[in-house]
Design an enzyme around this catalytic site. Sequence first.
Site, PDB file in Angstrom:
ATOM      1  N   LYS A  12      77.951  -1.972   1.361  1.00 24.35           N
ATOM      2  CA  LYS A  12      77.524  -2.310  -0.002  1.00 24.35           C
ATOM      3  C   LYS A  12      77.462  -1.013  -0.794  1.00 24.35           C
ATOM      4  O   LYS A  12      76.762  -0.072  -0.408  1.00 24.35           O
ATOM      5  CB  LYS A  12      76.165  -3.005   0.033  1.00 24.35           C
ATOM      6  CG  LYS A  12      75.788  -3.648  -1.282  1.00 24.35           C
ATOM      7  CD  LYS A  12      76.629  -4.881  -1.576  1.00 24.35           C
ATOM      8  CE  LYS A  12      75.891  -6.171  -1.266  1.00 24.35           C
ATOM      9  NZ  LYS A  12      76.772  -7.353  -1.378  1.00 24.35           N
ATOM     10  N   THR A  57      77.323  -7.388   4.073  1.00 28.71           N
ATOM     11  CA  THR A  57      77.007  -6.298   3.141  1.00 28.71           C
ATOM     12  C   THR A  57      75.686  -6.601   2.441  1.00 28.71           C
ATOM     13  O   THR A  57      74.946  -5.690   2.082  1.00 28.71           O
ATOM     14  CB  THR A  57      78.127  -6.073   2.096  1.00 28.71           C
ATOM     15  OG1 THR A  57      78.211  -7.188   1.231  1.00 28.71           O
ATOM     16  CG2 THR A  57      79.470  -5.817   2.768  1.00 28.71           C
ATOM     17  N   ASP A  58      75.368  -7.891   2.283  1.00 27.18           N
ATOM     18  CA  ASP A  58      74.071  -8.223   1.672  1.00 27.18           C
ATOM     19  C   ASP A  58      72.922  -7.734   2.541  1.00 27.18           C
ATOM     20  O   ASP A  58      71.906  -7.249   2.029  1.00 27.18           O
ATOM     21  CB  ASP A  58      73.955  -9.741   1.442  1.00 27.18           C
ATOM     22  CG  ASP A  58      72.683 -10.075   0.694  1.00 27.18           C
ATOM     23  OD1 ASP A  58      72.595  -9.718  -0.496  1.00 27.18           O
ATOM     24  OD2 ASP A  58      71.746 -10.626   1.307  1.00 27.18           O
ATOM     25  N   PHE A 162      90.506  36.496 -18.012  1.00 29.34           N
ATOM     26  CA  PHE A 162      91.619  35.965 -17.214  1.00 29.34           C
ATOM     27  C   PHE A 162      92.876  36.699 -17.644  1.00 29.34           C
ATOM     28  O   PHE A 162      93.385  36.494 -18.745  1.00 29.34           O
ATOM     29  CB  PHE A 162      91.765  34.448 -17.406  1.00 29.34           C
ATOM     30  CG  PHE A 162      92.733  33.835 -16.426  1.00 29.34           C
ATOM     31  CD1 PHE A 162      92.439  33.794 -15.069  1.00 29.34           C
ATOM     32  CD2 PHE A 162      93.943  33.313 -16.855  1.00 29.34           C
ATOM     33  CE1 PHE A 162      93.331  33.238 -14.154  1.00 29.34           C
ATOM     34  CE2 PHE A 162      94.841  32.766 -15.938  1.00 29.34           C
ATOM     35  CZ  PHE A 162      94.535  32.718 -14.595  1.00 29.34           C
ATOM     36  N   ARG A 179      86.260  35.590 -22.682  1.00 26.95           N
ATOM     37  CA  ARG A 179      86.429  34.176 -23.019  1.00 26.95           C
ATOM     38  C   ARG A 179      85.157  33.407 -22.684  1.00 26.95           C
ATOM     39  O   ARG A 179      84.282  33.901 -21.966  1.00 26.95           O
ATOM     40  CB  ARG A 179      87.615  33.574 -22.257  1.00 26.95           C
ATOM     41  CG  ARG A 179      87.412  33.517 -20.765  1.00 26.95           C
ATOM     42  CD  ARG A 179      88.550  32.787 -20.038  1.00 26.95           C
ATOM     43  NE  ARG A 179      88.293  32.761 -18.600  1.00 26.95           N
ATOM     44  CZ  ARG A 179      89.000  32.088 -17.711  1.00 26.95           C
ATOM     45  NH1 ARG A 179      90.039  31.370 -18.094  1.00 26.95           N
ATOM     46  NH2 ARG A 179      88.681  32.105 -16.427  1.00 26.95           N
ATOM     47  N   GLN A 222      88.306  30.838  -9.957  1.00 30.29           N
ATOM     48  CA  GLN A 222      88.452  30.872  -8.497  1.00 30.29           C
ATOM     49  C   GLN A 222      87.489  31.885  -7.881  1.00 30.29           C
ATOM     50  O   GLN A 222      86.836  31.613  -6.870  1.00 30.29           O
ATOM     51  CB  GLN A 222      89.900  31.255  -8.118  1.00 30.29           C
ATOM     52  CG  GLN A 222      90.922  30.142  -8.323  1.00 30.29           C
ATOM     53  CD  GLN A 222      91.587  30.159  -9.689  1.00 30.29           C
ATOM     54  OE1 GLN A 222      90.992  30.561 -10.680  1.00 30.29           O
ATOM     55  NE2 GLN A 222      92.825  29.684  -9.768  1.00 30.29           N
ATOM     56  N   ASN A 248      87.988  23.414 -15.360  1.00 29.28           N
ATOM     57  CA  ASN A 248      87.882  24.529 -16.305  1.00 29.28           C
ATOM     58  C   ASN A 248      87.849  23.924 -17.713  1.00 29.28           C
ATOM     59  O   ASN A 248      88.876  23.497 -18.235  1.00 29.28           O
ATOM     60  CB  ASN A 248      89.088  25.457 -16.122  1.00 29.28           C
ATOM     61  CG  ASN A 248      88.924  26.782 -16.838  1.00 29.28           C
ATOM     62  OD1 ASN A 248      87.967  26.962 -17.594  1.00 29.28           O
ATOM     63  ND2 ASN A 248      89.852  27.700 -16.615  1.00 29.28           N
ATOM     64  N   HIS A 250      88.177  24.192 -20.977  1.00 23.13           N
ATOM     65  CA  HIS A 250      88.747  25.237 -21.830  1.00 23.13           C
ATOM     66  C   HIS A 250      88.124  25.236 -23.228  1.00 23.13           C
ATOM     67  O   HIS A 250      87.953  24.185 -23.837  1.00 23.13           O
ATOM     68  CB  HIS A 250      90.256  25.019 -21.980  1.00 23.13           C
ATOM     69  CG  HIS A 250      90.995  25.008 -20.677  1.00 23.13           C
ATOM     70  ND1 HIS A 250      91.023  26.090 -19.815  1.00 23.13           N
ATOM     71  CD2 HIS A 250      91.738  24.051 -20.080  1.00 23.13           C
ATOM     72  CE1 HIS A 250      91.758  25.798 -18.761  1.00 23.13           C
ATOM     73  NE2 HIS A 250      92.202  24.559 -18.890  1.00 23.13           N
TER      74      HIS A 250
END
Length: 301
Positions: A12, A57-58, A162, A179, A222, A248, A250
């Site tokens: 579930k 599942t119940d 970068f 940046r 990284q 990332n 940007h």
Amino acid sequence: MSIVLGPNRYGKAENRVVRIYRDSPRHEIHDISVSTALRGDFARAHLAGDQLNVLPTDTQKQTAYSFAKEKGLLSIESYGLDLASHFVDTVEPVHTARVEIEEFAWQRVLVDGSEHNHTWVRRGQEVRTAAITVEGMGADRRTWVIGGLKDLVILKSTGSEFAGFMQDPYTLLQPTSDRVMATSLTAGWRFSTTDVDWEATYAGIKQVLVSQFATVHSLALQQTLYEMGRAVLEAFPVVAEVRLSAPNKHHFLYDLSPFGVANNNEVYHAADRPYGLIQATVLHDDAADAGTAWDSYTGLV
Ligand SMILES: O=c1[nH]c(=O)c2[nH]c(=O)[nH]c2[nH]1
């Protein structure tokens, strides 16, 4: 040529359990989404429609709610261990149980400068996560616990560059020495033991992750991810492996030159997509085998 049944599991997904501790006027709240998945001897259900081995599942849902009272729900890792062990220990056809949990944080409201006893506002920051796998019985018992978080949105407005990247005929990107770096972090950390102060460890690891993001002068996302993982492993000997996934987000400098205005890294366009998606695993080189610890059921970790 014949057709056979391959790996299978069932359970579930995303039971929304809210546990209130109301033993004193100052209540406590734990608000979770818990998913359970069972692996084992379920071939006949698939091959013949025979439910003899199938715990519904119940029932898994009922157990998740009941255990919030019976076993308690103070740390998602220990609650998940109780639940997963229960299915393996008491449901004969079950060989492996997987429990995945998200916890939504609530923060007490302040009334006249004091924390209120029983009213909270939802804290919109990260979602805490856990994934517990319990496999086998007796001497064959194996247990893996992964703690983690997701949706931790974090941004630094400088201290990130970068440059020096590989170039080919399709490369347009200009190098930058300053940046904005922003992400929505997903992190999982695999414990090497279950003898852990779950609450203190969660708070401590989150603090290490955000302070590394802040203080490492980033040459690339990284590098930042590696330094975050490395610092967690150094500070927490109970952690064997850290996995990080970071879009990332940007932020592109907006061109204000048509208006004759200089833009000295002050106005950005926050781009939605596409985004770079950087993922890294950092681990002790002698870390014990991860088994199925990272074998995600709902895609949470
Ligand atoms: O931190 C980054 N890593 C990359 O691999 C990459 N690629 C890119 O275009 N920008 C960035 N930023």
